[in-house]
Motif scaffolding. Sequence first.
Motif, PDB file in Angstrom:
ATOM      1  N   THR A  86      19.445   4.039   4.428  1.00 42.22           N
ATOM      2  CA  THR A  86      18.324   3.835   5.339  1.00 42.22           C
ATOM      3  C   THR A  86      17.107   4.477   4.702  1.00 42.22           C
ATOM      4  O   THR A  86      17.081   5.699   4.466  1.00 42.22           O
ATOM      5  CB  THR A  86      18.603   4.460   6.717  1.00 42.22           C
ATOM      6  OG1 THR A  86      19.826   3.923   7.230  1.00 42.22           O
ATOM      7  CG2 THR A  86      17.473   4.150   7.690  1.00 42.22           C
ATOM      8  N   THR A  87      16.109   3.637   4.393  1.00 43.07           N
ATOM      9  CA  THR A  87      14.925   4.118   3.679  1.00 43.07           C
ATOM     10  C   THR A  87      13.716   3.244   3.969  1.00 43.07           C
ATOM     11  O   THR A  87      13.852   2.069   4.300  1.00 43.07           O
ATOM     12  CB  THR A  87      15.179   4.167   2.158  1.00 43.07           C
ATOM     13  OG1 THR A  87      14.037   4.731   1.513  1.00 43.07           O
ATOM     14  CG2 THR A  87      15.479   2.799   1.582  1.00 43.07           C
ATOM     15  N   SER A  88      12.556   3.836   3.797  1.00 39.25           N
ATOM     16  CA  SER A  88      11.309   3.078   3.915  1.00 39.25           C
ATOM     17  C   SER A  88      10.784   2.660   2.538  1.00 39.25           C
ATOM     18  O   SER A  88       9.726   2.044   2.436  1.00 39.25           O
ATOM     19  CB  SER A  88      10.251   3.911   4.645  1.00 39.25           C
ATOM     20  OG  SER A  88      10.007   5.105   3.945  1.00 39.25           O
ATOM     21  N   LEU A  89      11.538   2.977   1.489  1.00 37.68           N
ATOM     22  CA  LEU A  89      11.135   2.577   0.132  1.00 37.68           C
ATOM     23  C   LEU A  89      11.252   1.063  -0.042  1.00 37.68           C
ATOM     24  O   LEU A  89      12.137   0.429   0.552  1.00 37.68           O
ATOM     25  CB  LEU A  89      12.015   3.264  -0.909  1.00 37.68           C
ATOM     26  CG  LEU A  89      11.801   4.764  -1.080  1.00 37.68           C
ATOM     27  CD1 LEU A  89      12.877   5.359  -1.972  1.00 37.68           C
ATOM     28  CD2 LEU A  89      10.418   5.041  -1.647  1.00 37.68           C
ATOM     29  N   PRO A  90      10.410   0.485  -0.885  1.00 39.17           N
ATOM     30  CA  PRO A  90      10.532  -0.942  -1.184  1.00 39.17           C
ATOM     31  C   PRO A  90      11.880  -1.242  -1.859  1.00 39.17           C
ATOM     32  O   PRO A  90      12.433  -0.394  -2.577  1.00 39.17           O
ATOM     33  CB  PRO A  90       9.388  -1.219  -2.160  1.00 39.17           C
ATOM     34  CG  PRO A  90       8.468  -0.055  -2.053  1.00 39.17           C
ATOM     35  CD  PRO A  90       9.286   1.110  -1.583  1.00 39.17           C
ATOM     36  N   SER A  91      12.378  -2.432  -1.643  1.00 43.42           N
ATOM     37  CA  SER A  91      13.676  -2.805  -2.222  1.00 43.42           C
ATOM     38  C   SER A  91      13.659  -2.721  -3.747  1.00 43.42           C
ATOM     39  O   SER A  91      14.678  -2.404  -4.358  1.00 43.42           O
ATOM     40  CB  SER A  91      14.104  -4.198  -1.760  1.00 43.42           C
ATOM     41  OG  SER A  91      13.187  -5.173  -2.212  1.00 43.42           O
ATOM     42  N   ALA A  92      12.525  -2.962  -4.376  1.00 43.16           N
ATOM     43  CA  ALA A  92      12.442  -2.882  -5.839  1.00 43.16           C
ATOM     44  C   ALA A  92      12.750  -1.467  -6.325  1.00 43.16           C
ATOM     45  O   ALA A  92      13.396  -1.282  -7.359  1.00 43.16           O
ATOM     46  CB  ALA A  92      11.059  -3.314  -6.324  1.00 43.16           C
ATOM     47  N   VAL A  93      12.314  -0.458  -5.589  1.00 40.51           N
ATOM     48  CA  VAL A  93      12.580   0.936  -5.962  1.00 40.51           C
ATOM     49  C   VAL A  93      14.064   1.230  -5.793  1.00 40.51           C
ATOM     50  O   VAL A  93      14.695   1.828  -6.670  1.00 40.51           O
ATOM     51  CB  VAL A  93      11.716   1.905  -5.135  1.00 40.51           C
ATOM     52  CG1 VAL A  93      12.125   3.355  -5.381  1.00 40.51           C
ATOM     53  CG2 VAL A  93      10.238   1.700  -5.453  1.00 40.51           C
TER      54      VAL A  93
END
Length: 114
Positions: A86-93
């Motif tokens: 669970t994260t707010s990071l972009p999927s590319a990261v």
Amino acid sequence: MPTRYYISLPDPANARGSDAALAFRARGAEAFAAELQDALRNDALFQHWRARQDDPDGVDPVLGATDAHAVVSGQQQDLHVDLVVTTSLPSAVLRQRLGLLAGHHWQLRDVTAG
């Protein structure tokens, strides 16, 4: 808004990136989860990888983004490991960090709103 990613490591023993200095060292579901969570919460893995590039200054700084609130849980399922990220990071990261840690030995199973 956070996103929840359901990741599978079909063969945890082979879930290692091509560069041993950056790859998972984990041996169990909880350890895989802890390593990935650490890689998302701080930029140490990214900085280590960036320093090894031919042109470190040319690396897209977006890939160094972190999420101090990222949460990863792991569960052993027969012979594979399931991770819930669970994260707010972009999927590319997330994909880049998983690539460093696990190489191509991971699968995205599902994505939902966190």
